[in-house]
Write an enzyme that holds these catalytic residues in place. Structure first.
Site, PDB file in Angstrom:
ATOM      1  CE  LYS A  16     -44.172 -32.582  -3.055  1.00 17.48           C
ATOM      2  NZ  LYS A  16     -42.940 -31.973  -2.367  1.00 17.48           N
ATOM      3  CE  LYS A  38     -42.298 -40.966   4.519  1.00 21.52           C
ATOM      4  NZ  LYS A  38     -41.004 -40.259   5.366  1.00 21.52           N
ATOM      5  CG  ASP A  83     -43.552 -28.764   0.132  1.00 20.43           C
ATOM      6  OD1 ASP A  83     -43.140 -29.238  -0.829  1.00 20.43           O
ATOM      7  OD2 ASP A  83     -43.461 -28.634   1.335  1.00 20.43           O
ATOM      8  CD  GLU A 121     -42.342 -31.624   7.593  1.00 20.62           C
ATOM      9  OE1 GLU A 121     -41.386 -31.492   7.007  1.00 20.62           O
ATOM     10  OE2 GLU A 121     -42.922 -30.533   6.966  1.00 20.62           O
ATOM     11  CG  HIS A 168     -46.080 -35.834   1.075  1.00 23.50           C
ATOM     12  ND1 HIS A 168     -45.700 -35.838  -0.079  1.00 23.50           N
ATOM     13  CD2 HIS A 168     -44.980 -35.124   1.030  1.00 23.50           C
ATOM     14  CE1 HIS A 168     -44.280 -36.474  -0.237  1.00 23.50           C
ATOM     15  NE2 HIS A 168     -44.162 -34.983   0.558  1.00 23.50           N
TER      16      HIS A 168
HETATM   17  C1  BG6 Z   1     -40.817 -33.305   1.392  1.00 28.27           C
HETATM   18  C2  BG6 Z   1     -41.553 -32.046   1.402  1.00 28.27           C
HETATM   19  O1  BG6 Z   1     -42.319 -33.269   0.141  1.00 28.27           O
HETATM   20  O2  BG6 Z   1     -41.871 -33.570   2.545  1.00 28.27           O
HETATM   21  C3  BG6 Z   1     -40.668 -31.327   2.418  1.00 28.27           C
HETATM   22  O3  BG6 Z   1     -41.417 -30.718   0.619  1.00 28.27           O
HETATM   23  C4  BG6 Z   1     -41.077 -31.835   3.877  1.00 28.27           C
HETATM   24  O4  BG6 Z   1     -41.210 -29.244   2.743  1.00 28.27           O
HETATM   25  C5  BG6 Z   1     -40.759 -33.750   3.239  1.00 28.27           C
HETATM   26  O5  BG6 Z   1     -40.316 -31.133   4.846  1.00 28.27           O
HETATM   27  C6  BG6 Z   1     -41.445 -34.168   4.799  1.00 28.27           C
HETATM   28  O6  BG6 Z   1     -40.575 -35.658   4.591  1.00 28.27           O
HETATM   29  P1  BG6 Z   1     -40.590 -36.435   5.845  1.00 28.27           P
HETATM   30  O7  BG6 Z   1     -40.037 -38.059   5.241  1.00 28.27           O
HETATM   31  O8  BG6 Z   1     -38.952 -36.153   6.302  1.00 28.27           O
HETATM   32  O9  BG6 Z   1     -42.020 -36.339   6.190  1.00 28.27           O
END
Ligand code: BG6
Length: 480
Positions: A138, A172, A225, A206, A230
């Protein structure tokens, strides 16, 4: 089996894919037949590539996982091929070492702009066979049309069952546990609807910023993104109907129905359904953070959103009248991914008004730790009177399973190797998610929605609190 990693010197390969393969190797889960080829445009010999992989493993593995002798044995299955994706003839070297009878996995850990080019070149070399698979990450495209174009070009040479579209959130453990919680217990299903649910919150916050990906991110933003993939995937798992079976098609059919039921955004409704924001400077854990526009690779005048919050409606029987609040952002107060199911009030309060009745809440925490917390009312022990108090039923997964967690990429790679597609996105799902996202993006530009600035280290713009306050609710920003 050959695993070809295009972008073999890149960040995804070095930070996620090779460590995941190493862990499988160490746990003897990889067959001795597996060979891994890093592919890149740099002129490296095999030994230098192996040395680079080793250096990166020392950084990207926990020290307890790193075993010198195992790493050295792992390096023996790793090789390197120099290919410039723009030069068709460079792909000859692949032809020399494999045939279309082999099980070849082509992992495209590169920008989507190369997907079509690489697929065409693989086809020209006749090394795509019925046992081959192609793996793409993705975001698949940048909007609906570009995602259709990519899907079309892959479909020329690969059947849908040979295409693995990765959204690493589906790998996950905690995300998959949603299926267990919802469909392995009778307890929740009967109240998992507008009968008892007031609203649902999905937060993926985040603390990280751009991690040297400024130029990619500035072209992409939080909506494309994170939200398009997600968050919508989590939403699907929360909202979907029970699948008939835990197999890939049943689950993906149900997810697709949710995406198709999302009410399209209208430009004249954006003001009370959407907030976009961009972080300015601030501090996280006492560390000073510079503003988004001062990040490397970002245009100083950038209007790219690093935060989005929205109110969504799912137009079907189960969820009619129940708003879903989704938010995600960079540089926020905490790393936290969670789902909050806010239940309605009891229909009639029999307790006296001094007794503070609170509505039940189910909090499913996906990251950083995995937990399920159900807030319920109990009677507070007292010599007289009847006073209610809210207490949590708290299930922290680490209390039961210590070291059993596979990282998302470990699980996904193993599923690809074993040819199990349920944790990957089907073409129609991806395109439906883009259809919704395109509409959202268009309504933002039509309504000229302004970008609210928020301090790095906060929970996003204050207007996102108002968004949910209209529902007489607030985001769960509580500390544990
Ligand atoms: C990615 C995004 O798909 O997922 C990033 O491109 C993001 O910007 C990341 O930081 C977050 O993933 P996780 O597993 O750290 O929550």
């Amino acid at each position: 089996m050959n695993i070809f990693i295009f972008g073999g010197t890149g960040d995804l390969a070095q930070r996620k894919l090779l460590p995941a393969l190493y862990r499988h190797f160490k746990a003897a889960r990889l067959s001795s037949q597996v060979k891994v080829y890093g592919i890149g445009s740099s002129s490296l010999d095999i030994l230098s590539y192996q040395q680079e992989v080793k250096n990166k493993l020392t950084i990207n593995l926990e020290s307890i996982e790193y075993e010198e002798s195992t790493v050295n044995r792992f390096l023996e299955i790793i090789s390197y091929i120099k290919i410039d994706f723009n030069i068709n003839k460079d792909f000859d070297s692949l032809k020399k070492i494999t045939s279309n009878k082999d099980r070849n996995l082509f992992y495209l850990a590169v920008s989507p702009i190369f997907y079509t080019l690489i697929a065409d070149s693989l086809n020209n070399q006749s090394i795509i066979g019925s046992l081959s698979s192609i793996i793409v990450e993705k975001p698949i495209g940048n909007d609906l049309q570009s995602s259709i174009d990519i899907n079309e070009s892959l479909a020329l040479y690969f059947n849908e069952s040979q295409i693995f579209r990765i959204d690493h959130y589906l790998g996950k453990e905690a995300v998959q546990n949603l299926l267990a919680l919802r469909f392995g217990n009778i307890l929740f299903e009967k109240i998992w609807s507008n009968v008892a649910v007031d609203h649902v919150q999905i937060t993926v916050a985040e603390t990280l910023g751009l991690e040297k990906r400024g130029s990619y991110y500035d072209q992409t933003g939080a909506i494309k993104d994170m939200l398009q993939n997600h968050l919508l995937q989590i939403l699907c798992l929360v909202a979907m109907e029970p699948p008939t079976h835990i197999n890939s098609e049943s689950i993906r059919d149900e997810k697709l129905k949710v995406l198709r039921s999302l009410r399209p955004f209208k430009a004249n409704e954006t003001s009370d359904h959407l907030v976009i924001g961009q972080y300015k400077d601030g501090a996280i854990n006492s560390k000073t953070i510079t503003s988004y526009i001062d990040e490397i690779g970002v245009n100083q005048e950038s209007n790219t959103e690093t935060f989005v919050a929205l109110k969504l409606w799912i137009d079907n029987w189960r969820w009619s009248g129940v708003p879903f609040f989704l938010r995600t952002g960079k540089r926020m107060a905490e790393k936290r991914s969670e789902i909050v199911i806010q239940f309605k009030s009891v229909p009639h309060n029999i307790f006296d008004s001094k007794s503070k009745q609170k509505d039940n809440q189910l909090i499913i925490r996906l990251q950083p730790e995995e937990s399920i917390k159900l807030k319920i009312m109990i009677k507070k022990p007292s010599a007289s009177g009847f006073h209610l108090q809210e207490l949590p039923l708290d299930l922290l997964f680490d209390d039961y399973y210590e070291d059993d967690h596979l990282d998302a990429y470990e699980r996904l790679l193993m599923d690809i190797i074993e040819n199990k597609p349920s944790l990957f996105m089907r073409r129609d799902e991806v395109e439906e998610a883009w259809r919704f996202t395109d509409q959202l993006v268009n309504s933002i530009s039509e309504s000229e929605t302004s970008l609210a600035k928020y301090n790095a280290g906060s929970w996003g713009p204050s207007s996102s609190d108002l968004l949910i306050a209209n529902q007489n609710a607030k985001w769960n920003n509580e500390e544990d």
